[in-house]
Design a protein around this motif. Structure first.
Motif, PDB file in Angstrom:
ATOM      1  N   ARG A   1     -20.085   0.201  -5.967  1.00 52.52           N
ATOM      2  CA  ARG A   1     -18.691  -0.269  -5.712  1.00 52.52           C
ATOM      3  C   ARG A   1     -18.300   0.732  -4.274  1.00 52.52           C
ATOM      4  N   LYS A   2     -17.497   0.211  -3.414  1.00 54.54           N
ATOM      5  CA  LYS A   2     -16.993   1.005  -2.332  1.00 54.54           C
ATOM      6  C   LYS A   2     -15.482   1.266  -2.409  1.00 54.54           C
ATOM      7  N   ILE A   3     -15.008   1.989  -1.645  1.00 56.45           N
ATOM      8  CA  ILE A   3     -13.669   2.330  -1.460  1.00 56.45           C
ATOM      9  C   ILE A   3     -13.306   2.542  -0.075  1.00 56.45           C
ATOM     10  N   GLY A   4     -12.120   1.498   0.333  1.00 58.09           N
ATOM     11  CA  GLY A   4     -11.732   1.556   1.675  1.00 58.09           C
ATOM     12  C   GLY A   4     -10.125   1.737   1.853  1.00 58.09           C
ATOM     13  N   PHE A   5      -9.774   1.366   3.117  1.00 64.55           N
ATOM     14  CA  PHE A   5      -8.342   1.276   3.372  1.00 64.55           C
ATOM     15  C   PHE A   5      -7.667   0.574   2.181  1.00 64.55           C
ATOM     16  N   ALA A   6      -7.989  -0.627   1.864  1.00 60.44           N
ATOM     17  CA  ALA A   6      -7.166  -1.460   0.883  1.00 60.44           C
ATOM     18  C   ALA A   6      -6.838  -0.562  -0.463  1.00 60.44           C
ATOM     19  N   ASP A   7      -7.896   0.354  -0.654  1.00 62.07           N
ATOM     20  CA  ASP A   7      -7.691   1.173  -2.073  1.00 62.07           C
ATOM     21  C   ASP A   7      -6.692   1.972  -1.710  1.00 62.07           C
ATOM     22  N   PHE A   8      -5.870   2.250  -0.513  1.00 60.11           N
ATOM     23  CA  PHE A   8      -4.718   3.358  -0.301  1.00 60.11           C
ATOM     24  C   PHE A   8      -3.616   2.341  -0.251  1.00 60.11           C
ATOM     25  N   TRP A   9      -3.410   1.386   0.342  1.00 61.28           N
ATOM     26  CA  TRP A   9      -2.209   0.670   0.572  1.00 61.28           C
ATOM     27  C   TRP A   9      -2.136  -0.843   0.398  1.00 61.28           C
ATOM     28  N   THR A  10      -3.093  -1.301  -0.620  1.00 64.32           N
ATOM     29  CA  THR A  10      -2.608  -2.663  -1.044  1.00 64.32           C
ATOM     30  C   THR A  10      -2.277  -2.651  -2.392  1.00 64.32           C
ATOM     31  N   THR A  11      -1.128  -3.398  -2.632  1.00 64.75           N
ATOM     32  CA  THR A  11      -0.449  -3.387  -3.863  1.00 64.75           C
ATOM     33  C   THR A  11       0.192  -4.833  -3.983  1.00 64.75           C
ATOM     34  N   LYS A  12       0.511  -5.093  -5.057  1.00 68.72           N
ATOM     35  CA  LYS A  12       1.140  -6.312  -5.432  1.00 68.72           C
ATOM     36  C   LYS A  12       2.635  -6.103  -5.325  1.00 68.72           C
ATOM     37  N   ILE A  13       3.307  -7.392  -5.019  1.00 65.53           N
ATOM     38  CA  ILE A  13       4.908  -7.255  -5.012  1.00 65.53           C
ATOM     39  C   ILE A  13       5.086  -7.423  -6.270  1.00 65.53           C
ATOM     40  N   ASN A  14       6.191  -6.946  -7.025  1.00 63.05           N
ATOM     41  CA  ASN A  14       6.694  -6.881  -8.210  1.00 63.05           C
ATOM     42  C   ASN A  14       7.444  -8.212  -8.206  1.00 63.05           C
ATOM     43  N   PRO A  15       7.125  -9.036  -9.051  1.00 62.39           N
ATOM     44  CA  PRO A  15       7.951 -10.520  -9.313  1.00 62.39           C
ATOM     45  C   PRO A  15       9.425 -10.379  -9.661  1.00 62.39           C
ATOM     46  N   ALA A  16       9.559  -9.297 -10.405  1.00 59.34           N
ATOM     47  CA  ALA A  16      11.053  -9.082 -10.911  1.00 59.34           C
ATOM     48  C   ALA A  16      11.960  -8.785  -9.712  1.00 59.34           C
ATOM     49  N   LYS A  17      11.474  -8.027  -8.629  1.00 56.29           N
ATOM     50  CA  LYS A  17      12.329  -7.552  -7.642  1.00 56.29           C
ATOM     51  C   LYS A  17      11.577  -7.960  -6.570  1.00 56.29           C
ATOM     52  N   LYS A  18      11.923  -9.195  -5.910  1.00 56.55           N
ATOM     53  CA  LYS A  18      11.281  -9.957  -4.750  1.00 56.55           C
ATOM     54  C   LYS A  18      11.382  -8.835  -3.742  1.00 56.55           C
TER      55      LYS A  18
END
Length: 194
Positions: free
Chosen positions: A82-99
């Motif tokens: 497994r690798k770790i990159g930039f996406a591991d720092f700033w990729t996250t999902k939007i909370n569906p309850a709070k658009k």
């Protein structure tokens, strides 16, 4: 890290696996804590349980004799390669309850909240350290080398911010819920990454 249940012939996840590396690293630090010549004076493990959400990123925090503080976030994998990159720092999902609002925030945003919380607490020279058994991607490896050069004044902020304009923009975007006060704060925060 995975146990095979012979009775049902199904693979069961070892529930302790996510914490194995954290326990191992913390144990090594506790040994240094016991050494009178060691640099560590105090350890906090999972401080968000007691000190709140601003310290949620901290798997543990080292408080050193020289009054410096090292916030440690462990990212590990039970799977080889497994690798770790930039996406591991700033990729996250939007909370569906709070658009349009991110769930709890990305790792970089959590790092920012923790960094600010330690500053408010009087911390000096706060370092944000990522510990991982994953291999760094070449791009993030070069980025961290450049951060070290920035700290050592071998690279100017101007040159660094030109070279990493898109990464700096991603940091700003991911920290927009608590924006940087100015360029000085942004530079100090980026310089704290280790």
């Amino acid at each position: 890290t995975y146990n095979m249940n012979k009775k049902t012939n199904q693979t069961k996840r070892n529930e302790d696996a996510p914490f194995y590396f954290e326990k191992l690293l913390a144990s090594l630090d506790y040994l240094e804590l016991l050494d009178s010549a060691g640099t560590i004076t105090r350890l906090q493990i999972k401080p968000d349980r007691k000190y709140g959400i601003d310290l949620r990123i901290d798997d543990f925090t080292r408080f050193n004799r020289d009054k410096s503080i090292e916030v440690v976030q462990i990212k590990h994998s039970a799977v080889d390669g497994r690798k770790i990159g930039f996406a591991d720092f700033w990729t996250t999902k939007i909370n569906p309850a709070k658009k349009g609002v991110r769930k709890e925030g990305t790792n970089i945003f959590k790092f920012l909240k923790s960094w600010r919380a330690h500053q408010k607490g009087g911390g000096k020279r706060i370092t944000l350290t990522l510990v991982s058994n994953k291999e760094l991607t070449s791009k993030i490896k070069i980025f961290f080398t450049s951060v070290q050069n920035l700290k050592a004044k071998k690279l100017s902020w101007r040159d660094f911010s030109k070279q990493y304009a898109s990464e700096i923009q991603s940091i700003k975007d991911n920290c927009s819920q608590a924006p940087f006060a100015d360029t000085k704060e942004l530079k100090e925060f980026v310089s704290s990454l280790n």
